[in-house]
Write a protein that holds these residues in place. Structure first.
Motif, PDB file in Angstrom:
ATOM      1  N   GLU A   1      72.282  61.626  -2.120  1.00 36.58           N
ATOM      2  CA  GLU A   1      72.829  61.593  -0.967  1.00 36.58           C
ATOM      3  C   GLU A   1      72.068  60.630  -0.062  1.00 36.58           C
ATOM      4  O   GLU A   1      70.660  60.739  -0.349  1.00 36.58           O
ATOM      5  N   SER A   2      72.475  60.164   0.932  1.00 36.26           N
ATOM      6  CA  SER A   2      71.841  59.230   1.918  1.00 36.26           C
ATOM      7  C   SER A   2      70.669  60.348   2.571  1.00 36.26           C
ATOM      8  O   SER A   2      71.064  61.487   2.872  1.00 36.26           O
TER       9      SER A   2
ATOM     10  N   THR B   1      73.143  68.603  -8.969  1.00 36.75           N
ATOM     11  CA  THR B   1      73.861  67.685  -9.737  1.00 36.75           C
ATOM     12  C   THR B   1      75.376  67.815 -10.164  1.00 36.75           C
ATOM     13  O   THR B   1      76.197  67.118  -9.930  1.00 36.75           O
ATOM     14  N   GLU B   2      75.640  69.419 -10.422  1.00 36.11           N
ATOM     15  CA  GLU B   2      76.803  69.768 -10.758  1.00 36.11           C
ATOM     16  C   GLU B   2      77.797  69.428  -9.555  1.00 36.11           C
ATOM     17  O   GLU B   2      79.117  69.049  -9.250  1.00 36.11           O
TER      18      GLU B   2
ATOM     19  N   GLN C   1      83.320  69.707  -3.072  1.00 39.95           N
ATOM     20  CA  GLN C   1      82.351  69.177  -1.950  1.00 39.95           C
ATOM     21  C   GLN C   1      81.177  69.983  -1.861  1.00 39.95           C
ATOM     22  O   GLN C   1      81.238  71.209  -1.821  1.00 39.95           O
ATOM     23  N   ILE C   2      79.914  69.310  -1.935  1.00 36.23           N
ATOM     24  CA  ILE C   2      78.819  70.204  -1.546  1.00 36.23           C
ATOM     25  C   ILE C   2      78.622  70.357  -0.045  1.00 36.23           C
ATOM     26  O   ILE C   2      78.800  69.497   0.783  1.00 36.23           O
ATOM     27  N   PRO C   3      78.425  71.895   0.246  1.00 34.80           N
ATOM     28  CA  PRO C   3      78.895  72.072   1.790  1.00 34.80           C
ATOM     29  C   PRO C   3      77.568  71.475   2.482  1.00 34.80           C
ATOM     30  O   PRO C   3      76.580  71.320   2.188  1.00 34.80           O
ATOM     31  N   ASP C   4      77.769  71.343   3.784  1.00 33.60           N
ATOM     32  CA  ASP C   4      76.652  70.948   4.758  1.00 33.60           C
ATOM     33  C   ASP C   4      76.015  69.732   4.214  1.00 33.60           C
ATOM     34  O   ASP C   4      76.407  68.940   3.654  1.00 33.60           O
TER      35      ASP C   4
ATOM     36  N   PRO D   1      69.807  76.471   1.107  1.00 30.50           N
ATOM     37  CA  PRO D   1      71.063  76.805   2.081  1.00 30.50           C
ATOM     38  C   PRO D   1      72.090  76.207   1.553  1.00 30.50           C
ATOM     39  O   PRO D   1      73.437  76.556   2.242  1.00 30.50           O
ATOM     40  N   ARG D   2      72.391  75.266   0.505  1.00 30.50           N
ATOM     41  CA  ARG D   2      73.601  74.797   0.221  1.00 30.50           C
ATOM     42  C   ARG D   2      74.178  75.109  -1.161  1.00 30.50           C
ATOM     43  O   ARG D   2      75.095  74.722  -1.561  1.00 30.50           O
TER      44      ARG D   2
END
Ligand SMILES: Nc1ncnc2c1ncn2[C@@H]1O[C@H](COP(=O)(O)OP(=O)(O)OP(=O)(O)O)[C@@H](O)[C@H]1O
Ligand SMILES: [Mg+2]
Length: 332
Positions: A43-44, A253-254, A272-275, A291-292
């Protein structure tokens, strides 16, 4: 002779700031084989561009503080090379394709002249010889009417055409390694696919090593041989494309795969991955992803998991890997 084109060992990049230290890259290793396409995905803000700029030795220091054990390119150690030496290598041995062609190209010079100059500068071709090669190169990347288009200025071309010009420029001197940082992110989806096909065809035809950087796993699905997944400055999983897409080991990755649509799955729900990725100055203790993560336990909050190698050569950094032989772990 080694089959490795790039061997990067223990790259660390920090940016000291008034409020604290930004740890952008925290000791990553990366191998790219000869003729191999390796994707660096995440991610960014996870450190992909900083990694690529560090390989090219293009990070300004200050502000960046770079430490690295090895940046070995085809047997040549770049770590202690001077700026002058690196400038000689860039464009000849190592080249880069950036996301934004408008800033990468000179707006007041025709694209033909910009490509001619690469041939002239690096291979001592005459102007006439260089132009012949330029037209051939533009033709190869699918720029129609290459001879007349060579006289266009960058703003006279569409975004997709400009990106093709950057690809032609990157391959002009047949470098050993090309780094493409989000080469198609600024383009429409259909144009993206066309430009990626051109890049992939060129890479295979010329057997050049390619480091493809993207935040989008669907971009690498058709191209990459090996995928490195990066999270918050660390590599969290490395695997062959097949292995990664069929049996990801790291929950991150999942999660990334969860947002990739698959043709075979008509009822696909986007997961979606949270946060968000933690702020690089305030990373959590233990595993940075905890945490995610829906598989998180006490251990994950306390300790950074080590990178573990599997028998098939893939690697993961997780206390609760998925899809290992012996079953799939259930989420909490
Ligand atoms: N010059 C700089 N000064 C301070 N911090 C920086 C600098 N360049 C990058 N960073 C920080 O380093 C971290 C990694 O940035 P990087 O640009 O490598 O991310 P990225 O993975 O390429 O993200 P994106 O997908 O958005 O391009 C970020 O937190 C960013 O804010
Ligand atoms: Mg980036």
């Amino acid at each position: 002779m080694s089959d490795l084109m790039l061997k990067l060992r223990n790259l660390k990049v920090v940016f000291p700031a008034q409020e604290g230290i930004i740890k952008a890259v925290e000791g990553i290793d990366l191998d790219i084989g000869k003729g191999e396409c390796v994707a660096l995905v995440g991610e960014s803000g996870c450190g992909k561009s900083v990694t690529s700029l560090a390989i090219m030795k293009l990070l300004n220091s200050p502000p960046a503080l770079v430490k690295v054990d090895e940046i070995n390119l085809d047997g040549e150690e770049l770590k202690n090379h001077s700026d002058a030496k690196m400038q000689e290598l860039r464009g000849k041995t190592l080249s880069m394709i950036f996301q934004d062609a408008m800033t990468a190209l000179n707006p007041v010079m025709t694209i033909g002249r910009q490509i001619d100059e690469i041939y002239i500068r690096h291979n001592n071709y005459s102007k006439r010889e260089a132009r012949k090669l330029t037209i051939k190169a533009l033709d190869l990347v699918g720029v129609p009417e290459a001879k007349s288009r060579a006289n266009s200025f960058p703003h006279q071309l569409s975004g997709g055409m400009r990106q093709r010009v950057l690809i032609a420029m990157a391959f002009a001197c047949m470098p050993k390694l090309i780094i493409a940082d989000e080469p198609t992110t600024a383009l429409d989806v259909t144009i993206q696919a066309q430009v990626l096909n051109v890049l992939s065809d060129m890479q295979k035809k010329h057997h050049v090593s390619l480091l493809l950087i993207t935040h989008d796993l669907s971009v690498v699905a058709n191209m990459a041989d090996t995928i490195y997944v990066m999270y918050s400055g660390k590599i969290v999983e490395t695997a062959s494309k097949r292995e990664l897409f069929t049996s990801p080991k790291h929950p991150y990755t999942e999660g990334l795969l969860g947002s990739v649509p698959r043709l075979s799955d008509s009822h696909h729900h986007f997961v979606q991955i949270p946060d968000a990725v933690p702020h690089p100055m305030f990373k959590p203790g233990g595993c940075y992803f905890h945490p995610r993560c829906s598989y998180c336990t006490e251990e994950c909050k306390l300790k950074m998991p080590p990178l573990v190698k599997t028998a098939d050569g893939s690697e993961y950094r997780c206390f609760h890997p998925l899809n290992l032989k012996g079953g799939h772990k259930d989420a909490k």
